[in-house]
Write a protein that holds these residues in place. Structure first.
Motif, mmCIF file in Angstrom:
data_model
loop_
_atom_site.group_PDB
_atom_site.id
_atom_site.type_symbol
_atom_site.label_atom_id
_atom_site.label_comp_id
_atom_site.label_asym_id
_atom_site.label_seq_id
_atom_site.Cartn_x
_atom_site.Cartn_y
_atom_site.Cartn_z
ATOM 1 N N CYS A 65 -23.126 125.411 16.355
ATOM 2 C CA CYS A 65 -24.273 125.731 17.207
ATOM 3 C C CYS A 65 -25.063 126.922 16.688
ATOM 4 N N GLY A 66 -24.696 127.435 15.504
ATOM 5 C CA GLY A 66 -25.514 128.459 14.864
ATOM 6 C C GLY A 66 -25.112 129.901 15.098
ATOM 7 N N GLU A 76 -32.205 139.348 8.517
ATOM 8 C CA GLU A 76 -33.229 139.044 7.520
ATOM 9 C C GLU A 76 -32.707 138.348 6.261
ATOM 10 N N TYR A 77 -31.647 137.550 6.430
ATOM 11 C CA TYR A 77 -31.204 136.697 5.332
ATOM 12 C C TYR A 77 -31.844 135.324 5.477
ATOM 13 N N ASP A 78 -32.059 134.685 4.362
ATOM 14 C CA ASP A 78 -32.575 133.322 4.332
ATOM 15 C C ASP A 78 -31.356 132.399 4.403
ATOM 16 N N VAL A 79 -31.164 131.737 5.529
ATOM 17 C CA VAL A 79 -29.942 130.978 5.774
ATOM 18 C C VAL A 79 -30.224 129.470 5.774
ATOM 19 N N ILE A 80 -29.421 128.745 5.020
ATOM 20 C CA ILE A 80 -29.472 127.290 5.011
ATOM 21 C C ILE A 80 -28.295 126.803 5.842
ATOM 22 N N SER A 81 -28.589 126.185 6.975
ATOM 23 C CA SER A 81 -27.560 125.810 7.944
ATOM 24 C C SER A 81 -27.390 124.296 7.981
ATOM 25 N N THR A 82 -26.163 123.839 7.713
ATOM 26 C CA THR A 82 -25.865 122.406 7.742
ATOM 27 C C THR A 82 -24.539 122.174 8.450
ATOM 28 N N ASP A 83 -24.330 120.934 8.862
ATOM 29 C CA ASP A 83 -23.067 120.561 9.513
ATOM 30 C C ASP A 83 -22.948 119.045 9.465
ATOM 31 N N LEU A 84 -21.737 118.564 9.531
ATOM 32 C CA LEU A 84 -21.530 117.123 9.589
ATOM 33 C C LEU A 84 -22.023 116.581 10.927
ATOM 34 N N ASP A 86 -24.079 117.004 14.764
ATOM 35 C CA ASP A 86 -25.253 117.589 15.400
ATOM 36 C C ASP A 86 -24.813 118.376 16.626
ATOM 37 N N ARG A 87 -24.822 119.682 16.499
ATOM 38 C CA ARG A 87 -24.468 120.538 17.625
ATOM 39 C C ARG A 87 -25.668 121.376 18.046
ATOM 40 N N ASN A 174 -15.159 125.145 22.528
ATOM 41 C CA ASN A 174 -16.352 124.438 22.995
ATOM 42 C C ASN A 174 -17.519 125.399 23.248
ATOM 43 N N ASN A 175 -17.511 126.505 22.500
ATOM 44 C CA ASN A 175 -18.553 127.531 22.611
ATOM 45 C C ASN A 175 -18.628 128.136 24.008
ATOM 46 N N GLU A 176 -17.497 128.194 24.706
ATOM 47 C CA GLU A 176 -17.460 128.774 26.038
ATOM 48 C C GLU A 176 -16.510 129.962 26.060
ATOM 49 N N ASP A 177 -17.002 131.077 26.562
ATOM 50 C CA ASP A 177 -16.175 132.272 26.683
ATOM 51 C C ASP A 177 -15.066 132.008 27.701
ATOM 52 N N GLN A 178 -13.816 132.142 27.259
ATOM 53 C CA GLN A 178 -12.675 131.851 28.124
ATOM 54 C C GLN A 178 -12.311 133.011 29.054
#
Length: 211
Positions: A65-66, A76-84, A86-87, A174-178
């Motif tokens: 999810c980035g 200020e970095y140039d980031v190339i973001s990929t994943d198998l 789609d989140r 699941n990107n949820e704070d426990q």
């Protein structure tokens, strides 16, 4: 713990020279874990302070999810973001283990890899990175152990340094704070690609990441 990487979502892409062949061993069971952005910021600022990161283009090949990518971009970095999968962030359908090259001008990969294929991520990164390129992976400190890993990775001189959090950080299911801190000790494992791997083998350095 690491981000989930399971199932198959075919995609035809030439951006990274990716093959569309899927291998079952790339499937991973387990829950989806994301990285605490605060911990990412601590790590990147640690690298900057220590002069351990150069260049401006960074690839995050398991971006989820980035959470890692957005922190890098904010610095200020140039980031190339990929994943198998789609989140909701980056370019999906890209299987890192099937890529043939790194993006243009990129010699640094930073990611929280799928745990049960983390060894494959290391070896593939060392295959496709240019000489001098670096791969940073967020892992449980227990990842240091393992006879097969020692033979195939550590004994070849890939591991350059371990950047350890002396304090607790979280990876979110699941990107949820426990609502509680993790009992796991985390560190960033830094691998470097050298021209003569065996001849250049030295004991890895240890760094501490401050809050």
């Amino acid at each position: 713990m690491s981000k989930e990487w399971k199932g198959n979502k075919k995609s035809v892409s030439t951006m990274l020279g990716m093959s569309t062949i899927w291998h079952p061993e790339q499937r991973a069971a387990g829950d989806y874990y994301t990285t605490d952005p605060t911990a990412v910021e601590q790590f990147v600022k640690h690298l900057q302070k220590s002069g351990l990161i150069t260049g401006n283009v960074i690839w995050e090949p398991a971006c989820g999810c980035g959470n890692i990518s957005t922190v890098l971009e904010s610095l200020e970095y140039d980031v190339i973001s990929t994943d198998l999968y789609d989140r909701g962030y980056g370019k999906s359908g890209i299987d890192f283990l099937q890529t043939k090259k790194v993006p243009n001008w990129c010699d640094v990969i930073i990611t929280n890899p799928p745990y049960n294929i983390a060894d494959d991520f290391v070896k593939h990164a060392m295959d496709i990175l240019p000489i001098g390129g670096r791969y940073f992976a967020l892992m449980n400190l227990s990842y240091l152990a393992g006879q097969k890993r020692f033979k195939e990775i550590y004994n070849k001189g890939y591991l350059h340094a371990i950047h350890v959090y002396p304090h607790r950080i979280n990876c979110y299911k699941n990107n949820e704070d426990q609502g509680h801190s993790s009992p796991v000790n985390y560190a960033w494992f830094e691998y470097r690609k050298t021209r003569h791997i065996i001849a250049d083998r030295f004991p890895p350095k240890i760094y501490w990441i401050e809050k």
